[in-house]
Design an enzyme around this catalytic site. Structure first.
Site: not given
Length: 522
Positions: A339-342, A512
C-alpha cells in the site's frame, strides 16, 4: 552501462525524471532524491505525501552512512476513543481484502516536510526552490494516471470518497462525479501553491505557522489527537544504521526503533550457512532456505517483543552471533498488502548514494485546507499496531518495516535499494539481497524474479516458481495462496548501483510501476 552523471530508480516516470533532471542541472544525489520525493507527492499521491513520513539512508562520499528518520510521531496526548474520528474501511486488492482505519483520529504527526528541509540543509547543493520546481510544475500541468496508479486508486476508493475534500483531489476531469481514470490528467494546483509557500517560508509554516494553526484547530474540533505542541515539537532524528556483512558484502540498513532493517539482517544471518555456490535460482534448497529466513524473522519479531518497535539492547541480542547460530539450528522448516509506501534510489558520479523510503499509510481522508495535502493514517495501520489500536505510546516515534539500505561489494560497487510494502518489505529486501549477492543477478534480473512472503502461517507466492520448489514450499506451509501475476503486495524494490569508472546500473520494480533513468551531461 556507459559513463553517466548518475542513475535513479523509482515507481514513477515523473519521479525518476525529476531526479535525472536535478542531477543534470548540477545537483547531487541528495538534491535529486529529495526533489524526487517532492514530485512523488504529486505523481504518486496515494503512496507519498507531505503529510506522511519516511527515512533517508545517505552515504556521502568519504563519510559514514547516516539515517535521517523523519517518520511519523505519535501525539503527546491520546484523546478518549469516543471523541475521535476513527473508523474502518475495506481495501480490495483483487485477490485479497484488507481493513484499514481512517479519519483525523488515525493521523500521526507528519515528518516529511521536516525531513526534506533538514536533509537538504546538511547534504544539498541546489536551492530548495529549485528541487521543488519540478513538483510545482507537475502539480499545475497535471500527471497522466497510468494503469498502476489507477489500480491503487481503485484499491483505496473508500478513502478517496470518504470526504468531499479527498474526493475533490481525485475526481475525474472528464466524468465529474466519478474517480479519475487511467489516461486522464491528475492536477493539484493547491499543492503547487503549497510547495511555493514552503520554498519561501520554510518548514515553520507547517509546524508552527498558519498551516499548523489550521491543522491543530481541525484536530481539536473534528476528532484528531494532534496539537500545536505536537507539531512544534517534531524533530528529525539522525541515526547510525545497522551495518552487517552478507556474502562478503557490507550492508547498511535502517536501525531501531524501527525493526525492519534488523529483521532483514537477522533473516540473512540465519540463512548464511547455506552454500549458494553452484546453486540455481529457484531450486528447492534456495526456496526452502528463504522460507527458513522468513520464518525466523517472523517468529523473532514476536519472541523479541518488537511489536511496538525495538531498542539497541534488543538489536544487540537479536544480531548476536550466538543467537543467530541457535536459530539456525532450531529453525527446522518441517516443525514449525500494500500500500502507501514508495522508494527512491539515486547514485551520482561524486560517489554519493541516497536510499529513501516514504509512506502516507493509505491516507486518512483529511486534506489540510488550501494545500492539497492529504495526511497520513499511521495510527490506523494494523501492521504498526499489532497489539491493538488506540494503545500507542504517547509522544513516541512510530516504528516501521521500511528498510532503505546501501550495500558495498568487495570490489567497491555500491547499491542503493529499498521497498514499499509494509510487512512484505523485509521479505522483499531479503530476496533482493540474495538475488544480487548469492546469484550475481543484475538489478533488473533481481527485481523481476518471482517472490514469496510468509506472514504467520500463510505463505503467499508469485507465479513462475519452479514446480518442485513450489510443491516443497506448500508442503512446509499448508496454508498458502498463489497470486496470478507479479503484484504490489510483494513490495516494490527500486535499485541503483555504481561501480568503478562511474558504471551505473539500476532497475525499477514492475510491481509498482518502476522506472530507471540515467543522467548524462547536457
Amino acid at each position: 552501462m556507459g559513463k553517466h552523471l548518475g542513475v535513479a530508480a523509482s515507481g514513477s516516470a515523473e519521479v525518476t525524471q525529476t531526479a535525472v533532471d536535478i542531477l543534470e542541472a548540477g545537483g547531487n544525489a541528495f538534491d535529486a532524491v529529495l526533489g524526487a520525493l517532492c514530485t512523488a507527492s504529486i505523481a504518486e499521491p496515494l503512496l507519498a505525501s507531505l503529510g506522511g513520513g519516511g527515512f533517508l539512508l545517505a552515504l556521502e562520499e568519504g563519510s559514514k552512512p547516516t539515517v535521517y528518520d523523519f517518520f511519523c510521531q505519535t501525539p503527546g496526548h491520546r484523546r478518549p476513543q469516543a471523541e475521535t474520528e476513527f473508523y474502518p474501511i475495506m481495501a480490495n486488492f483483487g485477490a485479497a481484502e484488507q481493513e484499514f482505519h481512517i479519519g483525523l483520529g488515525s493521523c500521526a504527526v507528519p515528518g516529511v516536510v521536516a525531513g526534506i528541509f533538514e536533509a537538504h540543509r546538511d547534504l544539498g547543493r541546489m536551492p530548495v526552490a529549485e528541487i521543488m520546481a519540478p513538483a510545482i510544475e507537475l502539480a499545475r500541468s497535471g500527471v497522466e494516471v497510468d494503469a498502476f496508479h489507477h489500480y491503487v486508486i481503485r484499491i483505496l476508493q473508500p478513502i478517496m470518497t470518504a470526504t468531499p475534500e479527498s474526493f475533490a483531489l481525485y475526481e475525474s476531469p472528464g466524468q465529474p462525479g466519478t474517480l479519475i481514470h487511467d489516461g486522464e490528467l491528475l492536477r493539484n494546483p493547491s499543492a503547487a501553491e503549497a510547495f511555493e509557500a514552503l520554498a519561501e517560508n520554510g518548514p515553520d509554516l507547517f509546524y508552527r505557522g498558519e498551516w499548523a494553526q489550521r491543522l491543530a484547530k481541525d484536530c481539536r474540533e473534528k476528532g484528531g489527537h494532534m496539537t500545536l505542541d505536537d507539531l512544534a515539537g517534531y524533530r528529525v532524528e539522525r541515526r547510525e544504521p545497522v551495518v552487517f556483512r552478507y556474502r562478503g558484502v557490507r550492508v547498511a540498513i535502517n536501525p531501531p526503533p524501527s525493526p525492519g532493517g534488523c529483521l532483514v539482517a537477522f533473516a540473512l544471518g540465519v540463512m548464511s550457512d547455506w552454500e549458494s555456490d553452484g546453486a540455481e535460482w529457484g531450486d528447492q534448497d534456495h526456496m526452502m532456505n528463504l522460507l527458513r529466513g522468513m520464518r525466523s524473522a517472523s517468529v523473532a519479531r514476536h519472541a523479541f517483543s518488537m511489536e511496538g518497535g525495538m531498542d539497541l539492547e534488543t538489536m544487540g541480542r537479536l544480531l548476536d552471533e550466538e543467537t543467530i547460530r541457535e536459530w539456525r539450528q532450531s529453525m527446522d522448516l518441517h516443525s514449525l498488502f500494500s500500500r502507501g509506501t514508495t522508494h527512491i534510489s539515486v547514485a551520482d558520479s561524486d560517489g554519493n548514494i541516497a536510499s529513501l523510503t516514504a509512506s502516507n499509510g493509505e491516507g486518512c481522508s483529511y486534506v489540510l485546507p488550501g494545500t492539497g495535502i492529504m495526511l497520513n493514517n499511521m495510527l490506523g495501520e494494523e501492521d504498526l499496531h499489532p497489539g491493538g489500536f488506540n494503545r500507542w505510546i504517547e509522544g513516541a516515534r512510530l516504528s516501521s518495516m521500511m528498510s532503505p539500505a546501501v550495500a558495498e561489494t568487495p570490489d567497491g560497487t555500491r547499491f542503493a535499494l529499498g521497498s514499499g510494502g509494509s510487512n512484505r518489505i523485509r521479505s522483499a529486501m531479503t530476496q533482493m539481497l540474495v538475488n544480487l549477492f548469492d546469484f550475481g543477478m543484475t538489478p533488473a534480473q533481481a527485481v523481476a524474479a518471482p517472490r514469496i512472503h510468509l506472514e504467520g502461517n500463510m505463505l503467499s507466492y508469485e507465479p513462475d516458481l519452479p514446480l518442485p520448489s513450489l510443491d516443497a514450499l506448500c508442503a512446509a506451509v499448508p496454508e498458502h495462496h498463489g497470486w496470478p501475476d507479479l503484484n504490489l503486495f510483494f513490495g516494490g524494490v527500486h535499485t541503483v548501483s555504481v561501480g568503478h569508472g562511474d558504471k551505473f546500473d539500476g532497475a525499477g520494480d514492475p510491481r509498482r510501476g518502476g522506472v530507471v533513468g540515467f543522467a548524462s551531461r547536457r
